[in-house]
Design a protein around this motif. Sequence first.
Motif, PDB file in Angstrom:
ATOM      1  N   GLY A  40       0.808  -1.210   0.000  1.00 52.99           N
ATOM      2  CA  GLY A  40       0.000   0.000   0.000  1.00 52.99           C
ATOM      3  C   GLY A  40       0.842   1.262   0.000  1.00 52.99           C
ATOM      4  N   VAL A  41       1.913   1.270   0.781  1.00 50.85           N
ATOM      5  CA  VAL A  41       2.811   2.431   0.823  1.00 50.85           C
ATOM      6  C   VAL A  41       3.507   2.613  -0.529  1.00 50.85           C
ATOM      7  CG1 VAL A  41       4.878   3.388   1.896  1.00 50.85           C
ATOM      8  CG2 VAL A  41       3.142   2.247   3.304  1.00 50.85           C
ATOM      9  N   LEU A  42       4.033   1.505  -1.076  1.00 50.04           N
ATOM     10  CA  LEU A  42       4.706   1.589  -2.368  1.00 50.04           C
ATOM     11  C   LEU A  42       3.738   1.990  -3.474  1.00 50.04           C
ATOM     12  CD1 LEU A  42       7.037  -1.570  -2.366  1.00 50.04           C
ATOM     13  CD2 LEU A  42       7.659   0.807  -1.938  1.00 50.04           C
ATOM     14  N   GLY A  43       2.542   1.386  -3.462  1.00 49.38           N
ATOM     15  CA  GLY A  43       1.570   1.667  -4.513  1.00 49.38           C
ATOM     16  C   GLY A  43       1.110   3.106  -4.513  1.00 49.38           C
ATOM     17  N   ALA A  44       0.829   3.654  -3.335  1.00 48.21           N
ATOM     18  CA  ALA A  44       0.391   5.045  -3.253  1.00 48.21           C
ATOM     19  C   ALA A  44       1.497   6.006  -3.694  1.00 48.21           C
ATOM     20  CB  ALA A  44      -0.059   5.361  -1.831  1.00 48.21           C
ATOM     21  N   SER A  45       2.721   5.723  -3.290  1.00 44.93           N
ATOM     22  CA  SER A  45       3.850   6.576  -3.693  1.00 44.93           C
ATOM     23  C   SER A  45       4.044   6.533  -5.205  1.00 44.93           C
ATOM     24  CB  SER A  45       5.124   6.114  -2.985  1.00 44.93           C
ATOM     25  OG  SER A  45       4.966   6.144  -1.581  1.00 44.93           O
ATOM     26  N   TRP A  46       3.941   5.338  -5.765  1.00 44.61           N
ATOM     27  CA  TRP A  46       4.115   5.205  -7.202  1.00 44.61           C
ATOM     28  C   TRP A  46       2.997   5.904  -7.976  1.00 44.61           C
ATOM     29  CZ3 TRP A  46       1.129   2.288 -10.812  1.00 44.61           C
ATOM     30  CH2 TRP A  46       1.695   2.206 -12.089  1.00 44.61           C
ATOM     31  N   LEU A  47       1.760   5.837  -7.477  1.00 48.23           N
ATOM     32  CA  LEU A  47       0.636   6.490  -8.163  1.00 48.23           C
ATOM     33  C   LEU A  47       0.810   8.003  -8.190  1.00 48.23           C
ATOM     34  CD1 LEU A  47      -2.562   4.527  -7.045  1.00 48.23           C
ATOM     35  CD2 LEU A  47      -1.500   4.580  -9.305  1.00 48.23           C
ATOM     36  N   HIS A  48       1.337   8.568  -7.104  1.00 48.02           N
ATOM     37  CA  HIS A  48       1.589  10.017  -7.098  1.00 48.02           C
ATOM     38  C   HIS A  48       2.531  10.405  -8.230  1.00 48.02           C
ATOM     39  CE1 HIS A  48      -0.472  11.762  -3.646  1.00 48.02           C
ATOM     40  NE2 HIS A  48      -0.157  10.699  -2.918  1.00 48.02           N
ATOM     41  N   VAL A  49       3.589   9.643  -8.404  1.00 50.00           N
ATOM     42  CA  VAL A  49       4.568   9.942  -9.453  1.00 50.00           C
ATOM     43  C   VAL A  49       3.985   9.657 -10.826  1.00 50.00           C
ATOM     44  CG1 VAL A  49       6.849   9.354 -10.366  1.00 50.00           C
ATOM     45  CG2 VAL A  49       6.491   9.469  -7.890  1.00 50.00           C
ATOM     46  N   TRP A  50       3.362   8.502 -10.982  1.00 49.73           N
ATOM     47  CA  TRP A  50       2.853   8.082 -12.292  1.00 49.73           C
ATOM     48  C   TRP A  50       1.765   9.017 -12.790  1.00 49.73           C
ATOM     49  CZ3 TRP A  50       2.753   6.287 -16.871  1.00 49.73           C
ATOM     50  CH2 TRP A  50       1.580   5.878 -17.492  1.00 49.73           C
ATOM     51  N   TRP A  51       0.820   9.359 -11.943  1.00 50.76           N
ATOM     52  CA  TRP A  51      -0.266  10.240 -12.386  1.00 50.76           C
ATOM     53  C   TRP A  51       0.229  11.661 -12.656  1.00 50.76           C
ATOM     54  CZ3 TRP A  51      -4.773   8.414  -8.665  1.00 50.76           C
ATOM     55  CH2 TRP A  51      -5.292   7.220  -9.178  1.00 50.76           C
ATOM     56  N   GLY A  52       1.295  12.068 -11.971  1.00 48.97           N
ATOM     57  CA  GLY A  52       1.882  13.366 -12.291  1.00 48.97           C
ATOM     58  C   GLY A  52       2.504  13.375 -13.673  1.00 48.97           C
ATOM     59  N   VAL A  53       3.239  12.314 -14.006  1.00 46.36           N
ATOM     60  CA  VAL A  53       3.833  12.186 -15.344  1.00 46.36           C
ATOM     61  C   VAL A  53       2.738  12.060 -16.396  1.00 46.36           C
ATOM     62  CG1 VAL A  53       5.276  10.728 -16.809  1.00 46.36           C
ATOM     63  CG2 VAL A  53       5.956  11.180 -14.438  1.00 46.36           C
ATOM     64  N   LEU A  54       1.710  11.265 -16.086  1.00 42.31           N
ATOM     65  CA  LEU A  54       0.618  11.074 -17.043  1.00 42.31           C
ATOM     66  C   LEU A  54      -0.123  12.375 -17.307  1.00 42.31           C
ATOM     67  CD1 LEU A  54      -1.103   9.074 -18.687  1.00 42.31           C
ATOM     68  CD2 LEU A  54      -2.452   8.675 -16.617  1.00 42.31           C
ATOM     69  N   GLU A  55      -0.287  13.193 -16.288  1.00 41.79           N
ATOM     70  CA  GLU A  55      -0.970  14.479 -16.459  1.00 41.79           C
ATOM     71  C   GLU A  55      -0.201  15.385 -17.410  1.00 41.79           C
ATOM     72  OE1 GLU A  55      -4.095  17.177 -15.738  1.00 41.79           O
ATOM     73  OE2 GLU A  55      -3.880  15.088 -15.072  1.00 41.79           O
ATOM     74  N   GLN A  56       1.100  15.450 -17.246  1.00 38.86           N
ATOM     75  CA  GLN A  56       1.911  16.273 -18.134  1.00 38.86           C
ATOM     76  C   GLN A  56       1.881  15.754 -19.566  1.00 38.86           C
ATOM     77  OE1 GLN A  56       5.825  16.462 -16.407  1.00 38.86           O
ATOM     78  NE2 GLN A  56       5.164  17.596 -14.598  1.00 38.86           N
ATOM     79  N   TYR A 108      -0.350  16.422 -25.386  1.00 37.07           N
ATOM     80  CA  TYR A 108      -0.901  15.906 -26.639  1.00 37.07           C
ATOM     81  C   TYR A 108      -2.416  16.092 -26.741  1.00 37.07           C
ATOM     82  CZ  TYR A 108       3.650  13.781 -27.392  1.00 37.07           C
ATOM     83  OH  TYR A 108       5.004  13.583 -27.589  1.00 37.07           O
ATOM     84  N   VAL A 109      -3.109  16.097 -25.612  1.00 35.98           N
ATOM     85  CA  VAL A 109      -4.562  16.319 -25.628  1.00 35.98           C
ATOM     86  C   VAL A 109      -4.861  17.337 -24.525  1.00 35.98           C
ATOM     87  CG1 VAL A 109      -6.849  15.244 -25.549  1.00 35.98           C
ATOM     88  CG2 VAL A 109      -4.874  13.908 -26.302  1.00 35.98           C
ATOM     89  N   PRO A 110      -4.676  18.614 -24.803  1.00 40.02           N
ATOM     90  CA  PRO A 110      -4.838  19.634 -23.752  1.00 40.02           C
ATOM     91  C   PRO A 110      -6.258  19.658 -23.203  1.00 40.02           C
ATOM     92  CG  PRO A 110      -3.708  20.530 -25.679  1.00 40.02           C
ATOM     93  CD  PRO A 110      -4.233  19.192 -26.077  1.00 40.02           C
ATOM     94  N   ALA A 111      -6.334  19.819 -21.882  1.00 37.58           N
ATOM     95  CA  ALA A 111      -7.650  19.894 -21.253  1.00 37.58           C
ATOM     96  C   ALA A 111      -8.395  21.155 -21.654  1.00 37.58           C
ATOM     97  CB  ALA A 111      -7.495  19.841 -19.732  1.00 37.58           C
ATOM     98  N   GLU A 112      -7.657  22.225 -22.026  1.00 43.40           N
ATOM     99  CA  GLU A 112      -8.302  23.461 -22.457  1.00 43.40           C
ATOM    100  C   GLU A 112      -9.075  23.260 -23.750  1.00 43.40           C
ATOM    101  OE1 GLU A 112      -5.147  23.102 -21.735  1.00 43.40           O
ATOM    102  OE2 GLU A 112      -4.936  24.170 -19.817  1.00 43.40           O
ATOM    103  N   ARG A 113      -8.609  22.339 -24.564  1.00 44.90           N
ATOM    104  CA  ARG A 113      -9.296  22.069 -25.826  1.00 44.90           C
ATOM    105  C   ARG A 113     -10.513  21.188 -25.601  1.00 44.90           C
ATOM    106  NH1 ARG A 113      -5.725  18.939 -29.982  1.00 44.90           N
ATOM    107  NH2 ARG A 113      -4.391  20.747 -29.530  1.00 44.90           N
ATOM    108  N   ALA A 130     -11.951  14.639 -23.641  1.00 46.61           N
ATOM    109  CA  ALA A 130     -10.941  13.904 -24.408  1.00 46.61           C
ATOM    110  C   ALA A 130      -9.666  13.726 -23.588  1.00 46.61           C
ATOM    111  CB  ALA A 130     -10.637  14.636 -25.706  1.00 46.61           C
ATOM    112  N   ASN A 131      -9.289  14.763 -22.839  1.00 51.22           N
ATOM    113  CA  ASN A 131      -8.109  14.675 -21.983  1.00 51.22           C
ATOM    114  C   ASN A 131      -8.271  13.591 -20.931  1.00 51.22           C
ATOM    115  OD1 ASN A 131      -6.900  15.723 -19.160  1.00 51.22           O
ATOM    116  ND2 ASN A 131      -5.513  16.325 -20.801  1.00 51.22           N
TER     117      ASN A 131
END
Length: 236
Positions: A53-69, A74-79, A83-84
């Motif tokens: 649980g500790v590893l998974g939560a830490s990894w999700l913070h990093v992964w979702w941050g990279v995924l957001e960028q 490529y698919v801006p939320a402003e557009r 779709a984003n």
Amino acid sequence: AGLIFFTSDLATQAYFRNDKQSTSNNVKTTLATVEEVTFQLDLNRASGGAFFGVLGASWLHVWWGVLEQFACRYVPAERSKVANTLFKVAIDQILAAPLYSYSYFFITRICLKNTSNQKVISKRRETNSNESGNEDIIPDLLHAIQSKVNDAHNHASSLVWPTMMKHYKIWPAFHCMNMYHTPLQHRVLVHNVCLVGWSGYLSYLSHGGAAEETSTNVKNISSVTLKTYPTIRLGS
């Protein structure tokens, strides 16, 4: 997240232990029985879930941050925010979700105590000691580690895809709502709320629940297949 996995694992152990006792008519309401149930809970198993649980939560913070960028590039939320969101959920569920499930089954299996490996090490020590007159523990440790890793990999590989079939019935819709409405810094927290039930289900699958579900499905299929139908005789 670590506390969620720890408590849900303990709850799963207690629930299914009591369920098996009730079906076999061995339930007792005495204080001695309650104490016996408490001391038979596997804290090592629950600690493995907490570690993941500790590893998974830490990894999700990093992964979702990279995924957001990546998604905003490529698919801006402003557009198009829809779709984003769909873009992020699709990538997350195709790439990260199977890895997340595999890692849970692998890590929790690694954390379990394996008495068979200890017996093998003891036997090999005795053999090496009798043959050479000294004990070389390094080969025994390497053998035990390799055996434990192979066992965890086989265990995780056998469960990950059946688990994903159930995962895809729940989590894609949840992540669409989470990633659309929740700010990035709070998404893991919202995700952990839903994990209260799901982590218990993963624990159930990892420790025999998948085999029980398979045997139940086989029995149901057999009962349908072996169903008899009345015969019709034509008069002569």
